[in-house]
Scaffold this motif. Structure first.
Motif, mmCIF file in Angstrom:
data_model
loop_
_atom_site.group_PDB
_atom_site.id
_atom_site.type_symbol
_atom_site.label_atom_id
_atom_site.label_comp_id
_atom_site.label_asym_id
_atom_site.label_seq_id
_atom_site.Cartn_x
_atom_site.Cartn_y
_atom_site.Cartn_z
ATOM 1 N N SER A 37 88.002 35.380 -92.056
ATOM 2 C CA SER A 37 88.278 34.062 -91.467
ATOM 3 C C SER A 37 89.266 33.337 -92.365
ATOM 4 O O SER A 37 89.319 33.571 -93.574
ATOM 5 N N ALA A 86 88.944 37.247 -87.592
ATOM 6 C CA ALA A 86 89.340 38.596 -87.187
ATOM 7 C C ALA A 86 88.073 39.399 -86.989
ATOM 8 O O ALA A 86 87.174 39.379 -87.832
ATOM 9 N N LEU A 137 94.541 37.703 -90.256
ATOM 10 C CA LEU A 137 95.052 39.048 -89.982
ATOM 11 C C LEU A 137 95.352 39.787 -91.278
ATOM 12 O O LEU A 137 94.972 40.948 -91.444
ATOM 13 N N LEU A 142 91.893 38.915 -83.037
ATOM 14 C CA LEU A 142 91.978 37.575 -83.614
ATOM 15 C C LEU A 142 91.610 36.538 -82.563
ATOM 16 O O LEU A 142 92.040 36.637 -81.416
ATOM 17 N N THR A 143 90.840 35.560 -82.978
ATOM 18 C CA THR A 143 90.508 34.446 -82.094
ATOM 19 C C THR A 143 90.261 33.191 -82.920
ATOM 20 O O THR A 143 89.931 33.271 -84.105
ATOM 21 N N HIS A 144 90.450 32.073 -82.277
ATOM 22 C CA HIS A 144 90.218 30.784 -82.923
ATOM 23 C C HIS A 144 88.832 30.294 -82.528
ATOM 24 O O HIS A 144 88.474 30.315 -81.356
ATOM 25 N N TRP A 196 90.457 30.533 -87.763
ATOM 26 C CA TRP A 196 90.770 31.799 -87.109
ATOM 27 C C TRP A 196 89.895 32.877 -87.714
ATOM 28 O O TRP A 196 89.674 32.891 -88.929
ATOM 29 N N SER A 247 94.618 29.935 -90.895
ATOM 30 C CA SER A 247 95.693 30.405 -90.014
ATOM 31 C C SER A 247 95.398 31.814 -89.506
ATOM 32 O O SER A 247 94.715 32.601 -90.170
ATOM 33 N N ALA A 248 95.932 32.124 -88.329
ATOM 34 C CA ALA A 248 95.782 33.465 -87.760
ATOM 35 C C ALA A 248 96.455 34.500 -88.660
ATOM 36 O O ALA A 248 95.933 35.599 -88.854
ATOM 37 N N LYS A 249 97.599 34.133 -89.207
ATOM 38 C CA LYS A 249 98.351 35.046 -90.075
ATOM 39 C C LYS A 249 97.516 35.456 -91.291
ATOM 40 O O LYS A 249 97.472 36.627 -91.665
#
Length: 67
Positions: free
Chosen positions: A34, A23, A42, A55-57, A21, A37-39
């Motif tokens: 990077s 940002a 972020l 946010l993107t994967h 993930w 996890s997205a969490k």
């Protein structure tokens, strides 16, 4: 809902972010952080002062990709 177009200059640069993930800055579209996890991506972006990151994967394969 917002739609963003992000132009990738060189896909080779993204290989190190494959299956992670990321940002991006909402203003400049620059990569800020990077993580797995997205969490976590972020959390890092917010700690760097970005108030509203995108946010993107990043996929494992670099074919056509629609968010």
């Amino acid at each position: 809902m917002s739609i963003y177009a992000i132009e990738l200059k060189d896909k080779k640069d993204l290989k190190k972010y494959a299956n992670k993930w990321v940002a991006l800055s909402a203003k400049t579209r620059e990569l800020i952080s990077s993580a797995v996890s997205a969490k976590e991506a972020l959390k890092i972006a917010l700690s760097k002062g970005e108030k509203d990151p995108i946010l993107t994967h990043i996929p494992k394969r670099f074919d056509s990709y629609v968010l």
